[in-house]
Write a protein that holds these residues in place. Structure first.
Motif, PDB file in Angstrom:
ATOM      1  N   ASP A 202      13.061   5.111   9.283  1.00  0.00           N
ATOM      2  CA  ASP A 202      12.527   3.998   8.492  1.00  0.00           C
ATOM      3  C   ASP A 202      11.491   4.477   7.477  1.00  0.00           C
ATOM      4  OD1 ASP A 202      14.083   2.217   9.882  1.00  0.00           O
ATOM      5  OD2 ASP A 202      12.464   1.463  11.156  1.00  0.00           O
ATOM      6  N   ALA A 203      10.623   5.390   7.915  1.00  0.00           N
ATOM      7  CA  ALA A 203       9.564   5.871   7.028  1.00  0.00           C
ATOM      8  C   ALA A 203      10.142   6.636   5.839  1.00  0.00           C
ATOM      9  CB  ALA A 203       8.596   6.753   7.810  1.00  0.00           C
ATOM     10  N   LYS A 204      11.134   7.472   6.095  1.00  0.00           N
ATOM     11  CA  LYS A 204      11.738   8.238   5.000  1.00  0.00           C
ATOM     12  C   LYS A 204      12.460   7.315   4.026  1.00  0.00           C
ATOM     13  CE  LYS A 204      12.129  12.397   7.822  1.00  0.00           C
ATOM     14  NZ  LYS A 204      13.007  13.300   8.605  1.00  0.00           N
ATOM     15  N   GLU A 205      13.106   6.280   4.560  1.00  0.00           N
ATOM     16  CA  GLU A 205      13.755   5.286   3.699  1.00  0.00           C
ATOM     17  C   GLU A 205      12.710   4.554   2.855  1.00  0.00           C
ATOM     18  OE1 GLU A 205      16.026   1.036   4.326  1.00  0.00           O
ATOM     19  OE2 GLU A 205      16.292   2.571   5.841  1.00  0.00           O
ATOM     20  N   CYS A 206      11.575   4.228   3.461  1.00  0.00           N
ATOM     21  CA  CYS A 206      10.497   3.556   2.737  1.00  0.00           C
ATOM     22  C   CYS A 206       9.958   4.451   1.619  1.00  0.00           C
ATOM     23  CB  CYS A 206       9.372   3.177   3.699  1.00  0.00           C
ATOM     24  SG  CYS A 206       7.970   2.349   2.931  1.00  0.00           S
ATOM     25  N   LEU A 207       9.751   5.731   1.918  1.00  0.00           N
ATOM     26  CA  LEU A 207       9.272   6.672   0.888  1.00  0.00           C
ATOM     27  C   LEU A 207      10.266   6.760  -0.268  1.00  0.00           C
ATOM     28  CD1 LEU A 207       7.861   9.575   3.102  1.00  0.00           C
ATOM     29  CD2 LEU A 207       6.550   7.888   1.799  1.00  0.00           C
ATOM     30  N   ASN A 208      11.555   6.788   0.061  1.00  0.00           N
ATOM     31  CA  ASN A 208      12.577   6.845  -0.994  1.00  0.00           C
ATOM     32  C   ASN A 208      12.515   5.605  -1.889  1.00  0.00           C
ATOM     33  OD1 ASN A 208      13.482   9.272   0.060  1.00  0.00           O
ATOM     34  ND2 ASN A 208      15.201   8.352   1.175  1.00  0.00           N
ATOM     35  N   LEU A 209      12.336   4.425  -1.270  1.00  0.00           N
ATOM     36  CA  LEU A 209      12.237   3.180  -2.043  1.00  0.00           C
ATOM     37  C   LEU A 209      11.006   3.188  -2.942  1.00  0.00           C
ATOM     38  CD1 LEU A 209      13.224   0.587   0.707  1.00  0.00           C
ATOM     39  CD2 LEU A 209      14.511   1.078  -1.384  1.00  0.00           C
ATOM     40  N   LEU A 210       9.874   3.664  -2.412  1.00  0.00           N
ATOM     41  CA  LEU A 210       8.650   3.734  -3.218  1.00  0.00           C
ATOM     42  C   LEU A 210       8.826   4.691  -4.394  1.00  0.00           C
ATOM     43  CD1 LEU A 210       5.968   3.868  -0.375  1.00  0.00           C
ATOM     44  CD2 LEU A 210       6.358   1.960  -1.953  1.00  0.00           C
ATOM     45  N   SER A 211       9.467   5.823  -4.139  1.00  0.00           N
ATOM     46  CA  SER A 211       9.691   6.803  -5.199  1.00  0.00           C
ATOM     47  C   SER A 211      10.570   6.223  -6.300  1.00  0.00           C
ATOM     48  CB  SER A 211      10.338   8.065  -4.616  1.00  0.00           C
ATOM     49  OG  SER A 211      10.622   9.007  -5.620  1.00  0.00           O
ATOM     50  N   LYS A 212      11.623   5.515  -5.886  1.00  0.00           N
ATOM     51  CA  LYS A 212      12.515   4.894  -6.866  1.00  0.00           C
ATOM     52  C   LYS A 212      11.787   3.813  -7.661  1.00  0.00           C
ATOM     53  CE  LYS A 212      17.056   2.686  -7.283  1.00  0.00           C
ATOM     54  NZ  LYS A 212      18.262   2.213  -6.557  1.00  0.00           N
TER      55      LYS A 212
ATOM     56  N   SER B 154       6.608   6.090 -14.015  1.00  0.00           N
ATOM     57  CA  SER B 154       5.376   5.385 -14.371  1.00  0.00           C
ATOM     58  C   SER B 154       4.167   6.051 -13.716  1.00  0.00           C
ATOM     59  CB  SER B 154       5.434   3.919 -13.923  1.00  0.00           C
ATOM     60  OG  SER B 154       6.496   3.244 -14.565  1.00  0.00           O
ATOM     61  N   GLN B 155       3.005   5.849 -14.329  1.00  0.00           N
ATOM     62  CA  GLN B 155       1.781   6.386 -13.741  1.00  0.00           C
ATOM     63  C   GLN B 155       1.402   5.613 -12.478  1.00  0.00           C
ATOM     64  OE1 GLN B 155      -1.629   6.388 -16.341  1.00  0.00           O
ATOM     65  NE2 GLN B 155      -2.873   7.614 -14.938  1.00  0.00           N
TER      66      GLN B 155
ATOM     67  N   THR C 112      -3.758  -3.515  -6.591  1.00  0.00           N
ATOM     68  CA  THR C 112      -3.801  -3.546  -5.130  1.00  0.00           C
ATOM     69  C   THR C 112      -2.676  -2.719  -4.513  1.00  0.00           C
ATOM     70  OG1 THR C 112      -4.843  -5.723  -5.054  1.00  0.00           O
ATOM     71  CG2 THR C 112      -3.594  -5.066  -3.104  1.00  0.00           C
ATOM     72  N   LEU C 113      -1.463  -2.832  -5.047  1.00  0.00           N
ATOM     73  CA  LEU C 113      -0.337  -2.096  -4.475  1.00  0.00           C
ATOM     74  C   LEU C 113      -0.586  -0.594  -4.548  1.00  0.00           C
ATOM     75  CD1 LEU C 113       2.424  -1.920  -3.184  1.00  0.00           C
ATOM     76  CD2 LEU C 113       3.451  -2.165  -5.464  1.00  0.00           C
ATOM     77  N   ASP C 114      -1.111  -0.119  -5.651  1.00  0.00           N
ATOM     78  CA  ASP C 114      -1.412   1.310  -5.777  1.00  0.00           C
ATOM     79  C   ASP C 114      -2.437   1.752  -4.738  1.00  0.00           C
ATOM     80  OD1 ASP C 114       0.077   2.063  -8.402  1.00  0.00           O
ATOM     81  OD2 ASP C 114      -1.041   0.254  -8.914  1.00  0.00           O
ATOM     82  N   ALA C 115      -3.435   0.890  -4.469  1.00  0.00           N
ATOM     83  CA  ALA C 115      -4.454   1.221  -3.467  1.00  0.00           C
ATOM     84  C   ALA C 115      -3.819   1.364  -2.089  1.00  0.00           C
ATOM     85  CB  ALA C 115      -5.545   0.155  -3.457  1.00  0.00           C
ATOM     86  N   PHE C 116      -2.946   0.441  -1.724  1.00  0.00           N
ATOM     87  CA  PHE C 116      -2.292   0.511  -0.417  1.00  0.00           C
ATOM     88  C   PHE C 116      -1.357   1.710  -0.319  1.00  0.00           C
ATOM     89  CE2 PHE C 116      -3.823  -3.763   0.382  1.00  0.00           C
ATOM     90  CZ  PHE C 116      -3.905  -3.826   1.772  1.00  0.00           C
TER      91      PHE C 116
ATOM     92  N   LEU D 183       5.739  10.754  -6.165  1.00  0.00           N
ATOM     93  CA  LEU D 183       4.744  10.195  -5.249  1.00  0.00           C
ATOM     94  C   LEU D 183       3.594  11.178  -5.026  1.00  0.00           C
ATOM     95  CD1 LEU D 183       6.954   8.451  -2.519  1.00  0.00           C
ATOM     96  CD2 LEU D 183       5.794   7.395  -4.477  1.00  0.00           C
ATOM     97  N   CYS D 184       3.900  12.467  -4.978  1.00  0.00           N
ATOM     98  CA  CYS D 184       2.844  13.472  -4.853  1.00  0.00           C
ATOM     99  C   CYS D 184       1.965  13.479  -6.099  1.00  0.00           C
ATOM    100  CB  CYS D 184       3.448  14.850  -4.622  1.00  0.00           C
ATOM    101  SG  CYS D 184       4.383  14.991  -3.088  1.00  0.00           S
ATOM    102  N   ARG D 185       2.586  13.407  -7.253  1.00  0.00           N
ATOM    103  CA  ARG D 185       1.826  13.352  -8.507  1.00  0.00           C
ATOM    104  C   ARG D 185       0.961  12.108  -8.557  1.00  0.00           C
ATOM    105  NH1 ARG D 185       2.056   9.322 -11.703  1.00  0.00           N
ATOM    106  NH2 ARG D 185       4.332   9.297 -11.608  1.00  0.00           N
ATOM    107  N   PHE D 186       1.479  10.991  -8.085  1.00  0.00           N
ATOM    108  CA  PHE D 186       0.728   9.735  -8.007  1.00  0.00           C
ATOM    109  C   PHE D 186      -0.552   9.924  -7.185  1.00  0.00           C
ATOM    110  CE2 PHE D 186       0.023   6.046  -5.178  1.00  0.00           C
ATOM    111  CZ  PHE D 186      -0.204   5.030  -6.092  1.00  0.00           C
TER     112      PHE D 186
END
Length: 248
Positions: free
Chosen positions: A172-182, A187-188, A197-201, A229-232
Motif C-alpha cells: 500500500d505504501a509503495k502504491e501511495c508513493l507512486n500516486l504522489l509521484s505521479k 511541479s515544484q 497544507t498538502l505539501d506540509a503533510f 519526491l526526493c527533490r521535493f
C-alpha cells in the motif's frame, strides 16, 4: 500584537529539523504560512510524561494534533491555502486521508515495529532525548502504540498474521508513493509554485523515510527511485529550513 506561539516537538538528526512526521508537518506549515513559532525541541530535561507531541501553546491555549494546530494557525491568519480553489481544497483532504491510510502504517512499522530499525536506531535515538527513568519505558510504549495502530487498521480479515499485514502495508505504501509521484510530476509543489497544507503533510511523512539511516530500508529504497519526491523534500529543506537544520 499577536500572542506568542510556542511549539514543543521532537528534534532532528540526519539533516532534518525533526524526525517525527507530525512535528515536521507542523514545522513545515508554519514556514510556508509565515507563522512566527518558537520551536522547543524535547530533550532529556523534558518533564511532561506524555508522547502526544507536537503541542502548540499560545497564552492559555494548548493544542495537540497537526490538523488542529494548523486550524489554529489559520484562525490567526497564517494561511498557506488562501489561493486554493474549492476543488484543490477537496483534493487536499483526499490526499491527506490517503497518506494516513496507505503510507502511515508502513512509516510506523519502519520506525517502531521493524525490530532491527527499532533496536539500532529508533529506540536509542528517542531514549537519549527522554529523561530517566521515562527513557526506559516511553520508547517501548510508543512502539506498542504503533503496532496497535497498524493492527487496528490492517489486522482484520483477510490479513490474519503479522507477516501478511506487513506485506500488505508495504504494498500500500509503495502504491501511495507512486500516486504522489505521479500527482507531483515536474511541479515544484503539489498545487504549483507555492507550498500549501498538502505539501506540509507530504513532506512530514516522506522526509523521515528519505533521510533517516535505517538498516532495513525497503520503503526508503522505493522512495529514492521516485526522484521528483526526493527533490521535493530536498527543496523544502534547502529553502525553508536552511537556518534550522541541526545534527541533533
Amino acid at each position: 500584537m499577536a500572542a506568542p506561539m510556542e511549539l514543543s516537538c521532537w528534534g532532528g538528526d540526519w539533516g532534518l529539523p525533526s524526525l517525527h512526521p507530525e512535528s515536521l508537518t507542523v514545522m513545515a506549515y508554519a514556514k510556508f504560512s509565515g507563522a512566527p513559532l518558537t520551536v522547543n525541541t524535547i530533550n532529556n530535561s523534558w518533564s511532561t510524561p506524555k508522547a502526544d507531541v507536537p503541542v502548540l501553546i499560545s497564552e492559555d491555549t494548548v493544542i495537540s494534533q497537526p490538523a488542529k494546530i494548523l486550524n489554529f494557525l489559520r484562525k490567526q491568519r497564517y494561511n498557506a491555502d488562501y489561493e486554493l480553489s474549492a476543488k484543490q481544497g477537496a483534493d487536499t483532504l483526499a490526499y491527506i486521508a490517503l497518506l494516513e491510510e496507505k503510507l502511515l502504517p508502513a512509516l510506523l512499522h519502519t520506525f517502531w515495529v521493524e525490530a532491527e530499525n527499532y533496536c539500532s536506531v529508533t529506540k536509542p535515538w528517542f531514549a537519549s532525548r527522554i529523561p530517566f527513568p521515562l527513557s526506559l519505558y516511553l520508547p517501548g510504549k510508543m512502539s506498542r502504540e504503533a503496532l496497535n495502530r497498524i493492527l487496528l487498521t490492517r489486522g482484520g480479515p483477510p490479513l490474519y498474521s503479522l507477516t501478511e499485514v506487513e506485506a500488505q502495508i508495504y504494498r500500500d505504501a509503495k502504491e501511495c508513493l507512486n500516486l504522489l509521484s505521479k500527482r507531483l510530476g515536474t511541479s515544484q509543489f503539489f498545487f504549483g509554485n507555492t507550498p500549501t497544507t498538502l505539501d506540509a503533510f507530504v513532506f512530514g511523512f516522506l522526509a523521515p523515510v528519505y533521510k533517516v539511516c535505517f538498516p532495513r530500508v525497503q520503503l526508503q529504497e522505493h522512495l529514492k527511485q521516485l526522484t521528483n519526491l526526493c527533490r521535493f523534500c530536498d527543496d523544502i529543506l534547502t529553502c525553508y529550513f536552511k537556518l534550522t537544520i541541526t545534527d541533533g
